[in-house]
Motif scaffolding. Structure first.
Motif, PDB file in Angstrom:
ATOM      1  N   SER A  30       0.830  -1.208   0.000  1.00 32.31           N
ATOM      2  CA  SER A  30       0.000   0.000   0.000  1.00 32.31           C
ATOM      3  C   SER A  30       0.864   1.257   0.000  1.00 32.31           C
ATOM      4  N   GLU A  31       2.037   1.173   0.637  1.00 31.13           N
ATOM      5  CA  GLU A  31       2.934   2.330   0.651  1.00 31.13           C
ATOM      6  C   GLU A  31       3.411   2.671  -0.757  1.00 31.13           C
ATOM      7  N   HIS A  32       3.590   1.653  -1.600  1.00 32.22           N
ATOM      8  CA  HIS A  32       4.004   1.894  -2.982  1.00 32.22           C
ATOM      9  C   HIS A  32       2.832   2.450  -3.795  1.00 32.22           C
ATOM     10  N   LEU A  33       1.613   1.986  -3.489  1.00 32.26           N
ATOM     11  CA  LEU A  33       0.432   2.561  -4.146  1.00 32.26           C
ATOM     12  C   LEU A  33       0.321   4.048  -3.805  1.00 32.26           C
ATOM     13  N   LEU A  34       0.622   4.397  -2.562  1.00 33.10           N
ATOM     14  CA  LEU A  34       0.614   5.805  -2.160  1.00 33.10           C
ATOM     15  C   LEU A  34       1.650   6.590  -2.964  1.00 33.10           C
ATOM     16  N   LEU A  35       2.837   6.032  -3.122  1.00 32.77           N
ATOM     17  CA  LEU A  35       3.874   6.693  -3.920  1.00 32.77           C
ATOM     18  C   LEU A  35       3.414   6.839  -5.371  1.00 32.77           C
ATOM     19  N   GLY A  36       2.740   5.816  -5.902  1.00 33.44           N
ATOM     20  CA  GLY A  36       2.201   5.891  -7.256  1.00 33.44           C
ATOM     21  C   GLY A  36       1.188   7.017  -7.400  1.00 33.44           C
ATOM     22  N   LEU A  37       0.326   7.165  -6.402  1.00 30.62           N
ATOM     23  CA  LEU A  37      -0.656   8.249  -6.415  1.00 30.62           C
ATOM     24  C   LEU A  37       0.030   9.610  -6.360  1.00 30.62           C
ATOM     25  N   LEU A  38       1.079   9.718  -5.556  1.00 33.84           N
ATOM     26  CA  LEU A  38       1.817  10.979  -5.457  1.00 33.84           C
ATOM     27  C   LEU A  38       2.593  11.285  -6.737  1.00 33.84           C
ATOM     28  N   GLY A  39       2.940  10.247  -7.468  1.00 31.79           N
ATOM     29  CA  GLY A  39       3.708  10.430  -8.699  1.00 31.79           C
ATOM     30  C   GLY A  39       2.864  10.723  -9.920  1.00 31.79           C
ATOM     31  N   LEU A  40       1.549  10.679  -9.769  1.00 28.90           N
ATOM     32  CA  LEU A  40       0.650  10.944 -10.888  1.00 28.90           C
ATOM     33  C   LEU A  40       0.558  12.453 -11.113  1.00 28.90           C
ATOM     34  N   PRO A  41       1.087  12.934 -12.222  1.00 27.27           N
ATOM     35  CA  PRO A  41       1.114  14.384 -12.452  1.00 27.27           C
ATOM     36  C   PRO A  41      -0.296  14.989 -12.467  1.00 27.27           C
ATOM     37  N   GLY A  42      -0.478  16.061 -11.695  1.00 27.90           N
ATOM     38  CA  GLY A  42      -1.741  16.770 -11.671  1.00 27.90           C
ATOM     39  C   GLY A  42      -2.884  16.032 -11.002  1.00 27.90           C
ATOM     40  N   GLY A  43      -2.574  14.982 -10.274  1.00 28.01           N
ATOM     41  CA  GLY A  43      -3.613  14.185  -9.643  1.00 28.01           C
ATOM     42  C   GLY A  43      -4.228  14.869  -8.429  1.00 28.01           C
ATOM     43  N   THR A  44      -5.493  14.573  -8.203  1.00 25.68           N
ATOM     44  CA  THR A  44      -6.212  15.124  -7.055  1.00 25.68           C
ATOM     45  C   THR A  44      -5.541  14.736  -5.746  1.00 25.68           C
ATOM     46  N   VAL A  45      -5.158  13.466  -5.642  1.00 33.74           N
ATOM     47  CA  VAL A  45      -4.563  12.971  -4.400  1.00 33.74           C
ATOM     48  C   VAL A  45      -3.248  13.691  -4.121  1.00 33.74           C
ATOM     49  N   ALA A  46      -2.402  13.802  -5.145  1.00 37.35           N
ATOM     50  CA  ALA A  46      -1.116  14.489  -4.966  1.00 37.35           C
ATOM     51  C   ALA A  46      -1.330  15.933  -4.543  1.00 37.35           C
ATOM     52  N   THR A 160      -8.008   1.247   4.902  1.00 37.56           N
ATOM     53  CA  THR A 160      -7.134   0.211   5.485  1.00 37.56           C
ATOM     54  C   THR A 160      -6.247   0.872   6.523  1.00 37.56           C
ATOM     55  N   GLU A 161      -6.821   1.179   7.660  1.00 35.88           N
ATOM     56  CA  GLU A 161      -6.177   2.027   8.659  1.00 35.88           C
ATOM     57  C   GLU A 161      -4.893   1.472   9.262  1.00 35.88           C
ATOM     58  N   THR A 162      -4.660   0.173   9.182  1.00 36.72           N
ATOM     59  CA  THR A 162      -3.441  -0.399   9.748  1.00 36.72           C
ATOM     60  C   THR A 162      -2.379  -0.668   8.684  1.00 36.72           C
ATOM     61  N   SER A 163      -2.666  -0.321   7.437  1.00 38.07           N
ATOM     62  CA  SER A 163      -1.696  -0.561   6.364  1.00 38.07           C
ATOM     63  C   SER A 163      -0.500   0.376   6.507  1.00 38.07           C
ATOM     64  N   PRO A 164       0.642  -0.005   5.932  1.00 37.70           N
ATOM     65  CA  PRO A 164       1.809   0.888   5.990  1.00 37.70           C
ATOM     66  C   PRO A 164       1.538   2.283   5.430  1.00 37.70           C
ATOM     67  N   ALA A 165       0.722   2.381   4.384  1.00 34.43           N
ATOM     68  CA  ALA A 165       0.428   3.693   3.807  1.00 34.43           C
ATOM     69  C   ALA A 165      -0.376   4.552   4.778  1.00 34.43           C
ATOM     70  N   ALA A 166      -1.382   3.970   5.404  1.00 30.93           N
ATOM     71  CA  ALA A 166      -2.202   4.725   6.362  1.00 30.93           C
ATOM     72  C   ALA A 166      -1.369   5.134   7.570  1.00 30.93           C
ATOM     73  N   VAL A 167      -0.511   4.243   8.023  1.00 32.75           N
ATOM     74  CA  VAL A 167       0.377   4.558   9.148  1.00 32.75           C
ATOM     75  C   VAL A 167       1.304   5.713   8.769  1.00 32.75           C
ATOM     76  N   LEU A 168       1.842   5.671   7.562  1.00 34.09           N
ATOM     77  CA  LEU A 168       2.719   6.743   7.078  1.00 34.09           C
ATOM     78  C   LEU A 168       1.967   8.072   7.043  1.00 34.09           C
ATOM     79  N   LEU A 169       0.740   8.057   6.526  1.00 34.06           N
ATOM     80  CA  LEU A 169      -0.037   9.298   6.450  1.00 34.06           C
ATOM     81  C   LEU A 169      -0.298   9.879   7.839  1.00 34.06           C
ATOM     82  N   ARG A 170      -0.664   9.026   8.778  1.00 39.37           N
ATOM     83  CA  ARG A 170      -0.894   9.514  10.145  1.00 39.37           C
ATOM     84  C   ARG A 170       0.401  10.035  10.760  1.00 39.37           C
ATOM     85  N   ALA A 171       1.517   9.357  10.489  1.00 37.97           N
ATOM     86  CA  ALA A 171       2.811   9.802  11.016  1.00 37.97           C
ATOM     87  C   ALA A 171       3.209  11.166  10.445  1.00 37.97           C
TER      88      ALA A 171
END
Length: 188
Positions: A30-46, A160-171
């Protein structure tokens, strides 16, 4: 399910796989999916995450960090109990191999600059990444969308609140419910 992904959502998954390879991971989490979302140019999530102070570079550093500061302290204490001075070992390694030689993130960055990569091909998804993908379909269905967009993928990730990506976001200081509300507003 992947046939429902928009081109941008497919690109996000491809970027996630590339990020996992660059970080020398054998799986896509999930942490890599988060990186993929951040790497999407002009994306809402980024855009939403950038407004909160998280960009691709900072997220990569957080994902690539092999230890938290607390874990590093515990490692040093454990080694000290058996007579090994971790600072002395670091100093010796850096004298021989150069500054930052023991840094996992710096080492991965150096290998990326030098063009080193983990062999191509599909990296299997971790259980949490599979759950995110499944939840992205549910998010799209709940929104009465025939296609799965990157925003749906992110909404699934937030569930997925316990996933590495969610933990990273909260951190990083994010409130998952606030992020969810912002992305839902952007979709509306």
């Amino acid at each position: 399910m992947f046939e429902r992904f928009t081109a941008d959502c497919r690109r996000t998954v491809v970027l996630a796989q590339e990020e996992a390879r660059m970080l020398f991971s054998r799986t896509t989490g999930s942490e890599h999916l988060l990186l993929g979302l951040l790497g999407l140019p002009g994306g809402t999530v980024a855009t939403v995450l950038a407004q909160g102070g998280l960009d691709l570079t900072a997220a990569r550093a957080a994902v690539g960090s092999p230890h938290s500061p607390q874990a590093a302290e515990l490692d040093a204490e454990a080694l000290d109990t058996i007579g090994i001075d971790l600072d002395a070992v670091r100093e010796k390694v850096e004298t021989v191999f150069g500054a930052g030689a023991l840094s996992g993130a710096a080492g991965a960055a150096d290998r990326r600059r030098q063009g080193a990569r983990v062999s191509g091909g599909h990296l299997p998804f971790t259980a949490d990444a599979k759950k995110v993908l499944e939840l992205s379909l549910r998010e799209a269905l709940a929104a009465r969308s025939r296609e799965i967009r990157p925003e749906h993928l992110f909404l699934g990730l937030l569930r997925t609140e316990t996933s590495p990506a969610a933990v990273l976001l909260r951190a990083q200081g994010f409130d998952l419910d606030d992020l969810r509300a912002q992305v839902l507003a952007a979709l509306a």
